[in-house]
Design a protein around this motif. Sequence first.
Motif, PDB file in Angstrom:
ATOM      1  N   UNK A 136      -5.406  -7.728   2.780  1.00  0.00           N
ATOM      2  CA  UNK A 136      -6.418  -7.615   1.739  1.00  0.00           C
ATOM      3  C   UNK A 136      -7.545  -8.610   1.934  1.00  0.00           C
ATOM      4  N   UNK A 137      -7.190  -9.837   2.349  1.00  0.00           N
ATOM      5  CA  UNK A 137      -8.221 -10.853   2.576  1.00  0.00           C
ATOM      6  C   UNK A 137      -9.170 -10.418   3.684  1.00  0.00           C
ATOM      7  N   UNK A 139      -1.402 -15.904  -8.283  1.00  0.00           N
ATOM      8  CA  UNK A 139      -2.327 -15.741  -7.168  1.00  0.00           C
ATOM      9  C   UNK A 139      -2.078 -16.839  -6.129  1.00  0.00           C
ATOM     10  N   UNK A 140      -2.173 -16.466  -4.878  1.00  0.00           N
ATOM     11  CA  UNK A 140      -1.920 -17.435  -3.810  1.00  0.00           C
ATOM     12  C   UNK A 140      -2.912 -18.594  -3.879  1.00  0.00           C
ATOM     13  N   UNK A 141      -4.177 -18.298  -4.167  1.00  0.00           N
ATOM     14  CA  UNK A 141      -5.175 -19.357  -4.234  1.00  0.00           C
ATOM     15  C   UNK A 141      -4.897 -20.305  -5.389  1.00  0.00           C
ATOM     16  N   UNK A 197      -7.966 -31.586  -2.624  1.00  0.00           N
ATOM     17  CA  UNK A 197      -7.335 -30.271  -2.829  1.00  0.00           C
ATOM     18  C   UNK A 197      -8.216 -29.377  -3.701  1.00  0.00           C
ATOM     19  N   UNK A 198      -8.766 -29.961  -4.750  1.00  0.00           N
ATOM     20  CA  UNK A 198      -9.635 -29.177  -5.629  1.00  0.00           C
ATOM     21  C   UNK A 198     -10.909 -28.767  -4.899  1.00  0.00           C
ATOM     22  N   UNK A 236     -14.030 -24.051  -2.249  1.00  0.00           N
ATOM     23  CA  UNK A 236     -14.671 -23.435  -1.088  1.00  0.00           C
ATOM     24  C   UNK A 236     -14.056 -22.085  -0.736  1.00  0.00           C
ATOM     25  N   UNK A 237     -12.981 -21.698  -1.415  1.00  0.00           N
ATOM     26  CA  UNK A 237     -12.275 -20.465  -1.061  1.00  0.00           C
ATOM     27  C   UNK A 237     -13.031 -19.241  -1.550  1.00  0.00           C
ATOM     28  N   UNK A 238     -12.785 -18.121  -0.886  1.00  0.00           N
ATOM     29  CA  UNK A 238     -13.400 -16.856  -1.294  1.00  0.00           C
ATOM     30  C   UNK A 238     -12.918 -16.437  -2.673  1.00  0.00           C
TER      31      UNK A 238
END
Length: 855
Positions: free
Chosen positions: A263-264, A584-586, A635-636, A641-643
């Motif tokens: 999916x990513x 959610x993984x994120x 970490x934050x 920066x993640x999609x």
Amino acid sequence: MTNRKRKKQQAGAVPKKIVTPVYNQILVQPVHRGINDIGIWKSALRAADMGLRSKLYDLYEDILMDGTVTDAIGKRIEAITDCDINFTVNKKEVPRMTELIDTVEFENQLKEIMWTLFWGISVDEYSFVNGFDFNSIPRKHIRPKEKLILRRQYDTDGISYSDDGMIIQWGEDDDLGLLLKVAPYVIYKRGGFGDWAQFVELFGMPQRIGKYNSMDEQSRRLLIQAFEEAGSAPYIVIPKESDVEQTTLSGSSNGALYNDFRNACNEEILITVLGQTMTTKDGASLSQSKVHMEVQEKKHRSDRRFVIRMLNKYFVPLLESRGYPVHGGKFSFVDKKDELTVSDLKTLSTMIPIPRSYGYEKYGIPEPKDGEEVFMGAPADTGNDDRPAKAVKPQVGTVENADERTLWERIKSFFVAAPHPGGAGIIRMSDTSPLDERLIAAVWNGELAGFSPELFRFFAEDFLKAVRTAFEEGPRNADVGVAYKLSDDLFRMATEQNLFHFSAAKTLAEIQELNRLFRESGSFGEFHRRAKETTEVFNKTWQRTEYETAVLTAEGMSTYRKLRTKKKVYPFWEYLTVNDGRVREEHMKLHGVILPENDPRWNKIYPPNGWACRCLVTGRMKHQVKVDLEEMRRRVDDFLKTAEWKKAEAQGWGVNRCDSAQVFTADQMYIRKFPQQASSYLKDMTAERWNLPGVQAMKRDASGNIPVSGRSEQEVWETYAEDGRIVLTDYDGRKVVVEKKQFDSHTAGKGRDNRIRYWDAMLEALHAPDEVWLNDEIKHDLLDTYCLLKYYRDEVLAVNYRIEGEKLVLKTWYVMQTRTPGNRKVNLKKEIWDKRRRGLLIKKRRSASSRPSEP
């Protein structure tokens, strides 16, 4: 050789040379098919940088085998080929060019230009032997910087096309196209699919486990033989002493990671090609869908500009050299303004003046001349006279329009038979019919064009129930040590106001969508089917997601405001997920993050962080925190920066709504710029549209006359004031502040109407109003003023208050004019009443005259 030819040669004549098309001189080799990886992609890219594109284009051919890629590219190409295009000279269409445009070859030309965006370049060779035609030169044979076409793809020299008037290169010399950016994700996805397939092969089927006595070697050999002979058979034959079990793998290791990776990759492909994902993949709400549709439409507009510029810059000169009548002309797509719907036109007419002639021109209706017979809606007393009425020319300077129908109703009268070929006629529904059926019938009957009070109440009641339950019960997703009942009534009021705005926007959006389907449907059966699907999505699918989001947001608000009041006890906060299989993984990347309560990162990550996000925050005392805070901050920052987070931010998340009392942000409203411009949508929603009795009927139903106080302003102030202000309580137990300056301006100011005599009536209106409206009486572009009305037999009292800063401020109270002296017109009174009885009705008194319905 004939005598004639011999004489020409003797005279020095040279036979005419027949030019062979370049396309026919090319020796095309098959596409190289192989297993591609990132190494091959990088190697092909390096070769392309040196001018050798064969390997890269072979890779592109392989990439185009991916369904997601071809579907996304297809959307952009179809958006071009599906549009009307014309060629005009001095704003007049050229018939010969219209014929050329209406050919398969021209449509293929548009596709070829669009493919330039994905391959980088296209080179086309044209022929006009049998009309307009062209051949696309295989891209592996093109050296764009040298302007050469190679006969064989690995040749070092070829045919120059720099001065060839029959060849056009589309695209820049060094452009390698969007497929270059898409390729890595397709390669990664295929590798992930292969790993997933191996995972399924290894662990997808139940396993047989044979047990034998370690001291009995004969038993072990017999057991192995039995398994080998069984193969895929559902049984095996083994000695009695052996033990066989069958297990089915389960648990969290079910291959979901491979699906998430797939999916990513698909999302990155869609973002690269379309700029968004939701027009191909499912979304949670219409507000998100609209944002994604706007992004895609921007892509389509950019593509249209690109295609038009290419045609006018390169194709028009080629046609002119071949004798086509194109001098001074240009290609253009049909202007999008031509696609305005009747509903759009009606809405625009409330904002800007639109000439009547535009309506006639747009819908292809000739404007009637003086005295010409016209079609009109059938009058009530037509008798046997079937003759059409005469057109009457409006007099210049006329203020009132004899035809009070809306533009939609007038236009609809011309086409009354068009959407009803089956003769369905008016659809009648009882009050006990389901809400969606009543909505569908009302739209079909032409009775519902803008806003539905019943649908608004349905949404508003559902959302209010969600937040009130969460506020009263406390957050179930919070640590027991910080759970509490929210006592800040002002914060809850602001939250509920946000839900009223969201419910109104969603109502407007659904009714607009149903009316659009009505206009596009050819029969009631078709309309009912499509409308049923729409109401199912609005009222059930999206409503479930939004309801759950409202509950979770209210719980988060409750926790947040408690933590803010206890920040000295809990100077650190910890981000937690529910930590089950649905997280959610994120979001799992934030699980366990601990930061100081004043860290600005909380303004971005404080949950909820998406639709139906169940994450939570709990307080931590100073002695409980033994972590590297810099590592926590990193970490934050990595999460931001993640999609996933960027997508959530684009959908209106990424803000701390628990601090702003917003369950749904402005970006998540179903109507753009709502509520900032809500008055333009709801200005016609007066008491009559809410099915309320008139003012005089409400007065007749009142219990008595307005109470009149004999106290002076000084006596009232001394009785109620404390610490320099008066604090009153409204019908919902909320504190309403009256500042000294405001009090004096309404009671003792010069020229005032002795309003202090209605102080007691004002208190009654606060405690037990007959109607409560949310409208724009104070600020004319926001629905943030609460207008409370109290009816008496002789007067009507109005009270206005609104949230200002951290207070609920009483702005004014006054007797609403219900009697007009002398010869003033009755419609003037209605304008006065409608100014107050307008907007969103959020509470009303049940009376003998009113209908039993209360939000």
